[in-house]
Design a protein around this motif. Structure first.
Motif, PDB file in Angstrom:
ATOM      1  N   GLU A   1      18.667  45.253 -83.118  1.00 11.16           N
ATOM      2  CA  GLU A   1      19.398  44.251 -83.415  1.00 11.16           C
ATOM      3  C   GLU A   1      18.356  42.753 -83.204  1.00 11.16           C
ATOM      4  O   GLU A   1      17.580  42.598 -82.407  1.00 11.16           O
ATOM      5  CB  GLU A   1      20.671  43.705 -82.466  1.00 11.16           C
ATOM      6  N   LEU A   2      18.600  41.674 -83.949  1.00 10.33           N
ATOM      7  CA  LEU A   2      18.183  40.270 -84.187  1.00 10.33           C
ATOM      8  C   LEU A   2      18.990  39.100 -84.075  1.00 10.33           C
ATOM      9  O   LEU A   2      20.049  39.517 -84.577  1.00 10.33           O
ATOM     10  CB  LEU A   2      17.651  40.299 -85.597  1.00 10.33           C
ATOM     11  N   ILE A   3      18.942  38.669 -82.960  1.00 11.79           N
ATOM     12  CA  ILE A   3      19.525  37.277 -82.315  1.00 11.79           C
ATOM     13  C   ILE A   3      18.618  35.816 -82.318  1.00 11.79           C
ATOM     14  O   ILE A   3      17.454  36.191 -81.939  1.00 11.79           O
ATOM     15  CB  ILE A   3      20.063  37.454 -81.118  1.00 11.79           C
ATOM     16  N   GLY A   4      19.560  35.198 -83.549  1.00  8.77           N
ATOM     17  CA  GLY A   4      18.317  33.712 -83.305  1.00  8.77           C
ATOM     18  C   GLY A   4      19.193  32.846 -82.465  1.00  8.77           C
ATOM     19  O   GLY A   4      20.607  32.647 -82.488  1.00  8.77           O
ATOM     20  N   VAL A   5      18.465  32.025 -81.410  1.00  8.79           N
ATOM     21  CA  VAL A   5      18.637  30.585 -81.008  1.00  8.79           C
ATOM     22  C   VAL A   5      18.013  29.750 -80.748  1.00  8.79           C
ATOM     23  O   VAL A   5      16.384  29.832 -81.499  1.00  8.79           O
ATOM     24  CB  VAL A   5      17.746  31.602 -79.387  1.00  8.79           C
ATOM     25  N   SER A   6      18.947  28.583 -80.723  1.00  7.71           N
ATOM     26  CA  SER A   6      17.754  27.189 -81.073  1.00  7.71           C
ATOM     27  C   SER A   6      17.322  27.129 -80.276  1.00  7.71           C
ATOM     28  O   SER A   6      16.958  27.143 -78.758  1.00  7.71           O
ATOM     29  CB  SER A   6      19.359  26.031 -81.655  1.00  7.71           C
ATOM     30  N   SER A   7      16.018  26.827 -80.716  1.00  7.45           N
ATOM     31  CA  SER A   7      14.999  25.858 -80.090  1.00  7.45           C
ATOM     32  C   SER A   7      15.805  25.006 -78.874  1.00  7.45           C
ATOM     33  O   SER A   7      15.219  25.055 -78.014  1.00  7.45           O
ATOM     34  CB  SER A   7      13.589  25.000 -80.963  1.00  7.45           C
ATOM     35  N   LEU A   8      15.916  23.472 -79.698  1.00  4.53           N
ATOM     36  CA  LEU A   8      16.815  22.828 -78.937  1.00  4.53           C
ATOM     37  C   LEU A   8      17.391  23.296 -77.828  1.00  4.53           C
ATOM     38  O   LEU A   8      17.664  23.133 -76.459  1.00  4.53           O
ATOM     39  CB  LEU A   8      17.521  22.001 -79.051  1.00  4.53           C
ATOM     40  N   ALA A   9      18.274  24.321 -78.303  1.00  6.02           N
ATOM     41  CA  ALA A   9      19.171  25.097 -77.258  1.00  6.02           C
ATOM     42  C   ALA A   9      18.375  25.406 -75.836  1.00  6.02           C
ATOM     43  O   ALA A   9      19.213  25.350 -74.796  1.00  6.02           O
ATOM     44  CB  ALA A   9      20.349  25.793 -77.747  1.00  6.02           C
ATOM     45  N   ALA A  10      17.232  26.104 -75.764  1.00  4.73           N
ATOM     46  CA  ALA A  10      16.189  26.778 -75.178  1.00  4.73           C
ATOM     47  C   ALA A  10      16.094  25.410 -74.155  1.00  4.73           C
ATOM     48  O   ALA A  10      15.760  25.920 -73.358  1.00  4.73           O
ATOM     49  CB  ALA A  10      15.807  27.893 -75.967  1.00  4.73           C
TER      50      ALA A  10
ATOM     51  N   TYR B   1      13.677  15.798 -83.728  1.00  6.82           N
ATOM     52  CA  TYR B   1      14.612  16.951 -83.909  1.00  6.82           C
ATOM     53  C   TYR B   1      15.567  16.797 -82.384  1.00  6.82           C
ATOM     54  O   TYR B   1      15.295  17.031 -81.529  1.00  6.82           O
ATOM     55  CB  TYR B   1      14.104  18.480 -83.553  1.00  6.82           C
ATOM     56  N   ALA B   2      16.789  16.570 -82.781  1.00  4.36           N
ATOM     57  CA  ALA B   2      17.489  16.398 -81.374  1.00  4.36           C
ATOM     58  C   ALA B   2      19.145  16.718 -81.663  1.00  4.36           C
ATOM     59  O   ALA B   2      19.343  17.162 -82.220  1.00  4.36           O
ATOM     60  CB  ALA B   2      18.164  15.116 -81.038  1.00  4.36           C
ATOM     61  N   GLY B   3      19.581  17.399 -80.119  1.00  2.61           N
ATOM     62  CA  GLY B   3      20.793  17.522 -79.807  1.00  2.61           C
ATOM     63  C   GLY B   3      21.298  17.398 -79.471  1.00  2.61           C
ATOM     64  O   GLY B   3      20.214  17.473 -77.430  1.00  2.61           O
ATOM     65  N   ILE B   4      22.510  17.470 -78.303  1.00  4.71           N
ATOM     66  CA  ILE B   4      22.992  16.939 -77.411  1.00  4.71           C
ATOM     67  C   ILE B   4      24.259  18.368 -76.867  1.00  4.71           C
ATOM     68  O   ILE B   4      24.413  18.200 -77.345  1.00  4.71           O
ATOM     69  CB  ILE B   4      24.082  15.300 -77.853  1.00  4.71           C
TER      70      ILE B   4
ATOM     71  N   VAL C   1      15.082  35.828 -80.807  1.00  5.78           N
ATOM     72  CA  VAL C   1      13.801  34.833 -81.543  1.00  5.78           C
ATOM     73  C   VAL C   1      14.929  32.815 -81.516  1.00  5.78           C
ATOM     74  O   VAL C   1      15.510  32.864 -81.873  1.00  5.78           O
ATOM     75  CB  VAL C   1      13.134  34.771 -82.481  1.00  5.78           C
ATOM     76  N   ALA C   2      13.095  31.935 -80.663  1.00  3.82           N
ATOM     77  CA  ALA C   2      13.862  30.661 -81.549  1.00  3.82           C
ATOM     78  C   ALA C   2      13.574  30.763 -82.983  1.00  3.82           C
ATOM     79  O   ALA C   2      12.644  31.001 -83.738  1.00  3.82           O
ATOM     80  CB  ALA C   2      12.822  29.792 -80.710  1.00  3.82           C
ATOM     81  N   LYS C   3      14.740  30.391 -83.480  1.00  2.00           N
ATOM     82  CA  LYS C   3      15.382  29.614 -84.990  1.00  2.00           C
ATOM     83  C   LYS C   3      14.300  28.284 -85.710  1.00  2.00           C
ATOM     84  O   LYS C   3      15.098  28.286 -86.322  1.00  2.00           O
ATOM     85  CB  LYS C   3      16.587  30.270 -85.549  1.00  2.00           C
ATOM     86  N   GLY C   4      14.811  27.409 -84.605  1.00  2.46           N
ATOM     87  CA  GLY C   4      14.008  26.548 -85.215  1.00  2.46           C
ATOM     88  C   GLY C   4      15.279  25.499 -84.585  1.00  2.46           C
ATOM     89  O   GLY C   4      16.563  25.950 -84.087  1.00  2.46           O
ATOM     90  N   PRO C   5      14.929  24.347 -85.045  1.00  3.46           N
ATOM     91  CA  PRO C   5      13.902  23.305 -85.543  1.00  3.46           C
ATOM     92  C   PRO C   5      12.750  23.758 -85.187  1.00  3.46           C
ATOM     93  O   PRO C   5      12.117  23.444 -83.791  1.00  3.46           O
ATOM     94  CB  PRO C   5      14.598  22.162 -85.897  1.00  3.46           C
TER      95      PRO C   5
END
Length: 235
Positions: free
Chosen positions: A89-98, A121-124, A62-66
């Motif tokens: 199992e449950l795995i969280g993934v960054s929304s920005l990474a996706a 919200y920013a990810g490089i 699941v997308a965990k944010g932001p």
């Protein structure tokens, strides 16, 4: 590994079913709908048409944010309920990474989500790897920090920021294909393969920013967060 992945962190709803790295089916809705109403029917429709029973699933991603506070709570609550009920199992993934992974370009990719009032919200990312910490910050600050970069690709919620970005970074490029800028549950499923499963009971969205009600409360209440981690429960 049969995995159900989904994202409701923005206006877009994306749901995917994968087996290892093979995409078996995906649903994307990029219209203003109430995710709390559409998410479970979308999951049920996809599972039925792929031919999966709930007991076939090995993992939830699941997308965990932001992203949207409400959207994140819907997705995370649904993911926790399914993972707990099915015992998987449950795995969280960054929304920005996706979003960055969906850009499919070489070099640095700046994934943006509009946080309103000229904040983002920013990810490089580079080669799908996070270059520095994901943040909530003014767009002007981000652009200043990127001023020495020769080439950067912007993706995500960029339409409202194009002129400001080009004024500061004339060398900037944009991911123009709308489908490449949207959250993509298939990318969430793939990225989850490289992440560790979380403790379901303690998993929470990663907002990167306090909710507005919390910020207003803090403005009028003296508080030392280092001495009372549960201060918000006093509201």
């Amino acid at each position: 590994m049969k995995r159900l992945a989904f994202d409701t962190s923005s206006q877009t709803l994306s749901v995917a079913l994968t087996e290892d790295t093979t995409l078996l089916g995906k649903i994307d809705l990029n219209i203003k709908k109430n995710h709390s109403i559409t998410l479970m029917p979308a999951i049920d429709f996809l599972m039925t048409n792929v031919g999966f029973a709930p007991s076939d699933l090995d993992s939830i991603a699941v997308a965990k944010g932001p992203g949207s506070y409400t959207g994140l709570r819907i997705a995370v609550t649904t993911a926790k309920t399914l993972a707990s009920t099915l015992g998987i199992e449950l795995i969280g993934v960054s929304s920005l990474a996706a979003i960055a992974a969906n850009a499919c370009v070489k070099g640095k990719v700046i994934a943006l989500i509009d946080a309103r009032r000229q904040n983002v919200y920013a990810g490089i990312y580079e080669d799908k790897q996070l270059v520095n910490q994901e943040r909530h910050l003014p767009l002007s600050q981000l652009l200043s920090e990127l001023s020495q970069e020769k080439t950067v690709h912007f993706t995500g919620e960029i339409d409202g920021f194009r002129e400001l970005i080009l004024a500061s970074l004339p060398q900037a490029k944009f991911i123009e294909n709308p489908e490449r800028r949207l959250p993509n549950a298939y990318q969430i499923a793939c990225l989850a393969s490289h992440e560790k499963a979380v403790e379901v009971d303690y998993f929470e969205p990663e907002y990167l920013k306090k909710v507005e009600a919390e910020e207003k409360w803090l403005e009028t209440h003296a508080h030392d967060e280092t001495t009372d981690a549960n201060y918000i429960q006093k509201i």
